[in-house]
Design an enzyme around this catalytic site. Structure first.
Site, PDB file in Angstrom:
ATOM      1  CG  HIS A   5     -11.172  -8.141   5.497  1.00 61.32           C
ATOM      2  ND1 HIS A   5     -10.145  -8.608   6.260  1.00 61.32           N
ATOM      3  CD2 HIS A   5     -10.883  -8.508   4.230  1.00 61.32           C
ATOM      4  CE1 HIS A   5      -9.278  -9.240   5.509  1.00 61.32           C
ATOM      5  NE2 HIS A   5      -9.702  -9.201   4.261  1.00 61.32           N
ATOM      6  CD  GLU A  65      -1.594  -2.430   1.362  1.00 59.75           C
ATOM      7  OE1 GLU A  65      -0.490  -2.601   1.898  1.00 59.75           O
ATOM      8  OE2 GLU A  65      -2.307  -3.368   0.980  1.00 59.75           O
TER       9      GLU A  65
END
Lengths: 375, 438, 325
Positions: free
Chosen positions: C129, C60
């Protein structure tokens, strides 16, 4: 040598310095030793004599300006300042072969490099004085602001080099950083992405042996930093960072690899930070005086000076003239910088977004009122 | 147990029955495939979650089975409803999947998403308020825990601060013990001590018509005003009456001696005039100035008046009125006397204006002319005193071998004990007597 | 008009945006060949090629860091961060660089881009998540944060973000990626990024929500109004940074009762920020305290217990009753 990479080996063979560098038996590429003697005649004429003299003058300018900044901080006229003392060859060598539109993504210990690249010394000083007008660079100079985060700018350099390839552009990006940055995760992701996406980026590591007080040997167990390149499938080389001729030769190859072949590289320039980390640092706490004294003779100016004098390319008088001229210029610049007005008090609102919004505007007006009302 | 069609592909929603590998009545073993289902991309075998007998199927070949709905019934060995564990839980994507599954494209790798195309119709469809007509009242079905403290909104608090109303004296009349704007405004006039409580008035039986006929007559305006003023007077003051017989023999003589002059001036010089004159003189003395003051209980102040507005209670055919002689301290005995005469005339002829009956600072009530000795005249609120004058009387006393006859004047002084103490009242009356006779 | 789900609306926006502007590059993990784990980027690589729909290495920091460079050198990157819980390695670049380049260079270099993140809980997923850290992003000066709540606004907002001169964090409420179908115009259209949307006008109570929680709020309302026909004003906040206070305050002044519903951890959240501004601007119009219905100051539980964390109809209804008391 045949490196473990998916890169085209035939291309690499055209770049002898990189091609020759062997991570399993690393050597430091050098052209001129610390006495000013040419030890690698093949690269003796990388630049002309005239160019060598000009480079020396620039090194003097950088050194004199750098010393002045340190003094200014001690006099309370400048904020914390990171000196480039001892790294003048790197400051020039990293960008020596660049064309104007090439990009530079610098770290923070970079006042010489960005000045050499085209940012006026006045701007450099203003920045360290804490005046944000020092960040106002000209539109056509592709230099990023100095990076205070260590290593954070490496992925940016990857992105710029990647974009350039996508545009089929001709510009390369040089990313300058120190040995400390190689430990940050950003070093890993930047080099990895650069290799995967064939970014036109050269990663130039100034291994000045110290990240504040952390010696390079404590930063990584790798014998060299250059060999880390091979983990990403890209070429790397270790070069004597105090040897301007070697630097120029290496960067010539690196730039061409990037520009013509979209192959990013890692260049480790071995140098030494003679000064303290910053003006707020006292390196005597963590360095032996002996170590500093050992490195002083390897100073980039000393060897180039010896070389120039030996070849009769410069006289004492000329050198003194250079120094005087530099001093004069630096003093004049200091004066201009110190006389520059502070930015407007509400500038912090002006440059935040492309347009303001009501709540923000309300805050800006509050600030103005706070400082202009006779309360 | 009911075996629901599991989500075998991490988020699939339905599948078409291809083949039943077992039929109703068959014995099945745990993990044995019982049906083939075709999902978006692949044909999937579904294994049995338990051993038992297949007793019912819910979808025929060719029909589309919806995930998480019953697929078949399996009668287990002990016939207990086996807790379906993960198979009936909508949440576990991997529990009963066969190992050889080719997952269909579920569009997510983790978790399971609701899909508009295969959701059962929920109670909440449609979530469209475009045709919703709202009602008008706000009704909370769960009012917040009632504390004994009334609820005061910031807006109301600000109003009270601006109007200088003491919120501790306010009674909340709004819903859920809330202080309303009206509750605050109610305390802005001199009604602070008045609790506008919502406690119910006791039920009084005023009409007794079961005993005979009655006549209902609405109160006149004047009577209403009197009634209201009387109640207010008692509500806002602590009135007490001090009575005494004042020896006024000398006064009588004095008045006699002034009669010729009075006649010459054409003024009726009543006893009342002299009494008023004496009252005025006494009130000027420092100890008694407070009897001519007003008690502002809202701001907790005593307002001393440098003037005296004298109310004189007058009986009229409509009832009691109290016309006021303003600035009576400026008047001499003759003016006082004239004023009184004029006043009586006016009252008789119903010519007393609203202007004339307000703003008194003290009141005198002369019922003696009608009769009576002592009384407890009601304070003409907000006056602090009301001096009641009874009928003259004669007193015979035996002093040092001599028989003495004195004229006495029964005097009743009602005073507001919030401000005036009994001793002060008594001394006032003593002093009044002295002044009457000087 | 055909009806689309949010994923399809977003996909269409990307297709149309990339057609319109050849400088847009979509990059992220699994976005190219696979089309993204939620299929938002389906078909882009096929249509626009591997250089414009890029499968990146798993980093990321690398994605957002490179995006900064791509943006500086003339491209408009659309980063996809696979899940909200994984944005943190790249957060350094967001908070230290993406939002700062304009200020740092006094306007010379800017980094317009979109960072798309599936956001929020309720899909029975694994740890990390289901996060709702929108307050953290909204707290950063120099970057815009938006969140659609239905397919129509999803397409318009994303196209709007693709045209923005400023960087945008585009939160995609994953729970409702597929749960809502709505008419979505076929043509290219944009929705302003910094405006809240009044879904229903009313006079008695203001209800503010966004993302997937807007739908949960509507469910609670649909139930509530059966016995208590309140005249509610329902606001979809849409823009989390900057917050459209013109709309919010006008509504608060009108009704005097405000309920804020979201799923974030309660303390120092966006709801708290809105409540602070409301009491600052219209204390004397309030009929009740500003009520917040939020998650708890705990870690989001795994799927078995996730419905205890995320506000459901019970908690929202309780909030309604509190604000109407």
């Amino acid at each position: 040598m045949k490196i473990m990479t998916k890169l085209n080996q035939e291309i690499l063979q055209k770049f002898p310095i990189f091609d020759a560098w062997n991570p399993t038996e690393p050597t430091m590429f050098q052209v001129m030793d610390h006495n000013g003697e040419i030890v690698n005649s093949e690269y003796a004429n990388t630049i002309t004599d005239q160019e060598a003299v000009a480079v020396y003058e620039w090194m003097l300018k950088i050194r004199i300006a750098d010393e002045k900044c340190v003094n200014m901080q001690r006099q309370g006229r400048m904020g914390t300042y990171p000196s480039v003392l001892g790294q003048e060859a790197c400051q020039i060598g990293a960008v020596y072969n660049q064309q104007k539109s090439d990009w530079l993504v610098p770290t923070f210990r970079e006042s010489g490099m960005i000045w050499y690249k085209g940012i006026p010394l006045e701007k450099v000083m203003l920045y360290w004085i804490g005046n944000e007008k020092g960040s106002e660079y000209a539109e056509d100079i592709n230099v990023l602001p100095v990076a205070i985060t260590v290593g954070g700018h490496l992925p940016h350099a990857t992105g710029i080099g990647w974009a350039e390839r996508l545009k089929n552009g001709n510009n390369i990006t040089v990313c300058s950083f120190s040995d400390g940055a190689t430990s940050e995760g950003d070093f890993h992701s930047a080099l990895n992405f650069a290799a995967v996406f064939n970014a036109k980026t050269v990663f130039f590591c100034q291994n000045n042996h110290y990240a504040i007080s952390t010696h390079r040997d404590m930063q990584t167990k790798s014998k060299t930093i250059a060999e880390k390149a091979f983990a990403y499938g890209m070429p790397g080389v270790q070069v004597d960072g105090n040897d301007i001729f070697a630097l120029i030769a290496v960067m010539k190859e690196a730039n061409q690899l990037a520009r013509d072949h979209n192959i990013p590289t890692l260049v480790e320039a071995v140098t030494y930070r003679i000064g303290d980390h910053t003006t707020s640092d006292n390196s005597k706490l963590y360095r032996e005086d002996g170590e500093v004294e050992d490195w002083k003779p390897k100073d980039p100016l000393i060897r180039l000076r010896a070389y120039l004098f030996k070849k009769g390319l410069i006289t004492d008088t000329q050198e003194q003239e250079m120094k005087d001229k530099a001093k004069e210029y630096v003093e004049a610049t200091v004066k201009t910088a110190l006389e520059t007005k502070d930015p407007n008090i509400d500038d912090m609102f002006k440059y935040l977004l492309s347009e303001s919004y009501p709540a923000l505007e309300e805050q800006r007006l509050q600030l103005i009122e706070e400082f202009t009302n006779n309360q | 147990m009911i075996f629901n069609f599991p989500d075998v592909g991490e988020g699939i929603h339905e599948g078409v029955i291809v083949t039943w590998l077992k039929k109703v009545g068959d014995e099945i073993k745990e993990d044995e495939p019982i049906v083939e289902v075709e999902t978006d991309k692949a044909v999937v075998e579904i294994p049995s979650p338990t051993s038992g007998k297949l007793t019912k199927i819910y979808y025929e070949v060719g029909q589309t089975a919806i995930v998480h709905t019953p697929l078949c019934d399996i009668q287990t060995v002990n016939e207990a409803e086996a807790a379906p564990a993960s198979t009936t839980s909508p949440a576990n994507p991997t529990a009963s999947a066969t190992p050889a599954v080719q997952p269909a494209d579920s569009g997510n790798v983790v978790g399971s998403l609701e899909d508009a195309d295969s959701m059962p119709k929920s109670n909440f469809d449609p979530l469209d308020f475009s045709s919703y007509q709202s009602g008008n009242t706000i009704k909370s079905t769960n009012p917040t825990a009632t504390s004994t403290e009334p609820k005061i909104l910031p807006k109301i608090r600000k109003l009270a601060t601006d109007l200088k109303v003491d919120l501790s004296k306010v009674t909340a009349t709004g819903a859920n013990n809330t202080v309303t704007e009206q509750d605050v405004l109610a305390l802005t006039n001199s009604n602070q001590n008045l609790q506008t409580t919502k406690e119910a008035l006791p039920k009084f039986k005023f009409s007794l018509s079961e005993y005979g006929t009655e006549r209902v007559e609405p109160l006149t305006t004047v009577r209403k005003a009197i009634a209201s003023n009387m109640m207010n007077s008692f509500k806002y003051s602590a009135q007490v009456t001090h009575s005494d017989d004042l020896v006024v023999t000398a006064l009588v003589a004095k008045r006699e001696s002034m009669k010729p002059e009075a006649e010459a001036k054409g003024v009726k010089l009543t006893f009342l005039s002299f009494i008023i004159e004496a009252i005025l003189k006494t009130l000027k003395e420092s100890e008694f100035q407070k009897l001519n003051a007003s008690y502002d209980f809202v701001n907790q102040n005593l307002i001393y008046h440098d003037f005296i507005n004298l109310g004189v209670a007058v009986d009229t055919e409509h009832g009691l009125i109290v016309p006021v002689i303003k600035n009576v301290e400026k008047l001499d005995i003759w003016a006082i006397a004239q004023n009184i005469v004029d006043l009586a005339e006016k009252a008789k002829n119903k010519k007393v204006a609203l202007e004339d009956i307000k703003d008194s600072t003290i009141t005198v009530t002369n019922y003696g002319s009608i009769g009576g000795k002592y009384a407890t005249p009601v304070l003409n609120y907000p006056n602090l005193i009301n001096i009641g004058i009874g009928k003259f009387d004669q007193k015979v006393s035996y002093i040092d071998g001599q028989i003495r006859t004195d004229t006495i004047l029964p005097l009743s002084l009602t005073y507001d004990h919030q401000i005036i103490d009994g001793a002060v009242a008594a001394r006032f009356v003593n002093r009044l007597q002295e002044n009457l006779n000087s | 008009m055909r009806e689309l789900k949010i994923v399809d609306a977003l996909n269409e926006a990307l297709h149309q945006g990339m057609e319109q502007n050849d400088k847009i590059i979509v990059l992220g993990e699994d976005v190219g060949k696979e089309g993204g784990v939620f299929r938002v980027t389906t078909g882009l690589q096929k249509k626009f090629g591997v250089e414009r729909s890029v499968d990146t290495p798993l980093s990321e920091g690398g994605i957002i860091g490179s995006a900064i460079g791509l943006s500086i050198n003339g491209f408009f990157p659309v980063c996809e961060i696979q899940f909200d819980g994984f944005i943190w390695p790249g957060f350094d670049h967001i908070i230290n660089h993406v939002c700062r380049f304009r200020t740092r260079t006094r306007g010379r270099l800017t980094t317009p881009m979109v960072i798309r993140v599936p956001f929020g809980g309720g899909i029975h997923a694994l740890e990390h998540h289901s996060e709702s850290m929108e307050a953290v992003f909204s707290h950063i000066p120099g970057i815009n944060v938006v969140i659609p709540s239905d397919p129509f606004s999803a397409k318009g907002l994303l196209l709007g973000a693709l045209e923005s001169k400023d960087p945008t964090i585009f939160l995609e409420p994953k729970k409702i990626y597929r749960a809502i179908k709505q008419e979505v115009p076929e043509e290219y259209y944009t929705i302003p990024l910094n405006k809240a949307r009044i879904e229903r006008e009313g006079s008695q109570v203001t209800i503010i929500s966004y993302g997937a929680m807007l739908r949960e709020t509507k469910k609670a309302l649909a139930e509530f109004i059966k016995t208590n026909p309140i005249d509610f004003e329902l606001i979809d906040l849409v823009s989390l940074s900057p917050i459209d206070y013109d709309t919010v305050i006008a509504s608060a002044k009108k009704t005097g009762r405000i309920l804020i519903v979201n799923e974030e951890p309660r303390t120092a959240g966006l709801a708290a920020e809105i409540a602070a501004v409301i009491q600052e601007k219209c204390l004397f119009d309030l009929q009740a305290p500003v009520i917040r219905v939020t998650g708890f100051d705990t870690i989001m539980p795994l799927l078995k217990n996730e419905d205890y964390y995320i506000p459901g109809i019970k908690r929202i209804t309780k909030g309604l009753n509190q604000v109407l008391a």
